[in-house]
Write a protein that holds these residues in place. Sequence first.
Motif, PDB file in Angstrom:
ATOM      1  N   SER A  57       3.023   1.242  27.542  1.00 47.00           N
ATOM      2  CA  SER A  57       2.409  -0.083  27.689  1.00 47.00           C
ATOM      3  C   SER A  57       2.812  -0.738  29.005  1.00 47.00           C
TER       4      SER A  57
ATOM      5  N   GLN B 225      -4.987   3.088  27.394  1.00 43.88           N
ATOM      6  CA  GLN B 225      -3.878   2.602  26.585  1.00 43.88           C
ATOM      7  C   GLN B 225      -4.213   2.666  25.095  1.00 43.88           C
ATOM      8  N   ALA B 226      -5.414   2.214  24.741  1.00 43.72           N
ATOM      9  CA  ALA B 226      -5.820   2.231  23.329  1.00 43.72           C
ATOM     10  C   ALA B 226      -5.916   3.661  22.806  1.00 43.72           C
TER      11      ALA B 226
ATOM     12  N   GLU C 167      -2.405   5.047  22.179  1.00 41.59           N
ATOM     13  CA  GLU C 167      -1.828   4.530  20.938  1.00 41.59           C
ATOM     14  C   GLU C 167      -2.457   5.185  19.720  1.00 41.59           C
ATOM     15  N   GLU C 168      -3.755   5.482  19.803  1.00 42.38           N
ATOM     16  CA  GLU C 168      -4.406   6.165  18.684  1.00 42.38           C
ATOM     17  C   GLU C 168      -3.889   7.594  18.540  1.00 42.38           C
TER      18      GLU C 168
ATOM     19  N   THR D 289      -6.491   1.071  14.558  1.00 39.51           N
ATOM     20  CA  THR D 289      -6.212   1.648  15.872  1.00 39.51           C
ATOM     21  C   THR D 289      -7.472   2.246  16.476  1.00 39.51           C
TER      22      THR D 289
ATOM     23  N   ASN E 160      -9.621  -0.531  17.758  1.00 38.75           N
ATOM     24  CA  ASN E 160      -9.153  -1.066  19.045  1.00 38.75           C
ATOM     25  C   ASN E 160      -9.643  -0.210  20.206  1.00 38.75           C
ATOM     26  N   THR E 161      -9.631   1.098  20.022  1.00 39.36           N
ATOM     27  CA  THR E 161     -10.136   1.986  21.066  1.00 39.36           C
ATOM     28  C   THR E 161     -11.625   1.757  21.299  1.00 39.36           C
TER      29      THR E 161
ATOM     30  N   ALA F  96     -12.197  -1.456  23.221  1.00 40.54           N
ATOM     31  CA  ALA F  96     -11.929  -1.285  24.657  1.00 40.54           C
ATOM     32  C   ALA F  96     -13.111  -0.614  25.341  1.00 40.54           C
TER      33      ALA F  96
END
Length: 533
Positions: free
Chosen positions: A247, A391-392, A395-396, A412, A415-416, A419
């Motif tokens: 991050s 970033q997304a 994290e996934e 998650t 969120n991707t 984005a």
Amino acid sequence: MKRGNMDMKKGMVGASLLAMVLVASQPLTMAHAADAIPTPVVTDTTATPASQLTISGAGELKKLDTLDLNTVINLALNDSYNLALLQLKYKVLDQQNASLGVNLVDLNNSFNIQAGNGSPVLHVPSDNNSGTDSGVNGDDSQSGSVTTVSPSLKAANTVSAQAEDATPAATTDNSGSGSASATDAADPTPAPTPEPSKPDPSDAYEQQLKELQDAVGKISDGLNKSAAAQNTQLETSRKTLEKNINSLDTQKENTELQINEAKEGIKLGMTGQYVQLLASQKQVQLSKDYIDVLTRDVQRAQTLQSLGSGTQEDIDKANRALLAEKDNLTNLEDAYQKALITISFDLGIEYNPNIQLTDIDVTVEPVTKKNVDTILSSSYQVQTLANGIVQAQWEEDNQDKNAANSFDEQATKANTEIARQQLTQGKIDLAKSIESSYTDADTAYKSVVTAQRTVSDVTLDNTNMQIRYNAGVVTKYDFDKFQYQVHVDQVKQDLAKLQFYVQQAKVQAMENGYIAASSSAAASGASSASSAG
């Protein structure tokens, strides 16, 4: 010692964060010359000289007698609070990232992470049926293995115990007579009662050994559970550190993009601000010239009245027009001085009401349009949105499947997708701004071409007017008034060029990665100025 180093590094980061908070708590305006600088009063001999006017924390103000665009841009880049804050933010993020990296290395070293699976090395046997355990006969200090009692050892112990407890057997004396033997056989004395058998020592040994093995097994089970808990804690801590480091890497990249974007924005903004200042100056001069024309109108009306060809009404009309333009000049001068104070404040220079502004040399040529996708790919905004997707997605991909439930996984993934949608929508909005900027530049170019043609025509008309004036066909009054109109058209051409220059700068900034969402305020100011007169 290692912990002391970590505490020192964390302390440095904490100090940097405190400095960042202190800086961020200050207003985002620049404390420069314009604060508390009163309008100079010539008659007040006790007033503080401009050279002595200082502001706490602003440092010594620069004194300039002339100002040009390059100086304005360089001063703005070196004296921007926003840019300085972004640079401090990047430094803090870099230090935080380094601190987390040190923590991750220390964490891995303290738990002796195995290569490949990342599990800590802890060998504690827990199988009670394997015949091995630690701390008992036959133990190996390296492997922790234990060997149980062998059957031969058991047999030896049993034989030894029987030998010790056995009763001696009766023997027959062959040297005696047969009567003696008969007498002994007929002896009515009862045989002795045999003693009860003693417990086998090997059975007690086995029981003690079994109890010991059970105890060791329980201890090993507890140690294995503790090791498993340490494994889980280690993996959680490491994944948290890796997530935070990733991050921070993204934030560093975005901050670096913001720094470059801020530089381009400052260049464009100060270009517009300087152009607005130049336009205001030209309007002030044009208004002064117009007042000269209106003053001659009043004089002409008065002359005609004295000759009996004019009326008092003509004089009153001329006077009202003159007074109105004088009021307009006052407003224009106030606006110019206000703009000059603002730019002096922004640049950290001493306010000088009589500073000389250097004009901008504008090259008038059509703007070459570049491919929209090429501009988007180099856009700072698009790169920032793309970093959000990276970033997304990270994290996934690195989500803890054991700790997360199905709802966390879906969130998650969402969120991707968000984005990605933001990038798509951002490209659409920026593409509109790109097309709009090119259209504005093309429109400004056409305005310059039109103004140039008008100036060319009026220049030719002025030549003819000069001939007629020399021939006595045109009066001095009409000739001077026409000269003023020529000047008006020339000023309009200059303002149109300034407006086009701002659009050129806007396109250049766009191609460098900074895409302005809307037309700059300076361009609109120059546009409104070009319609004056």
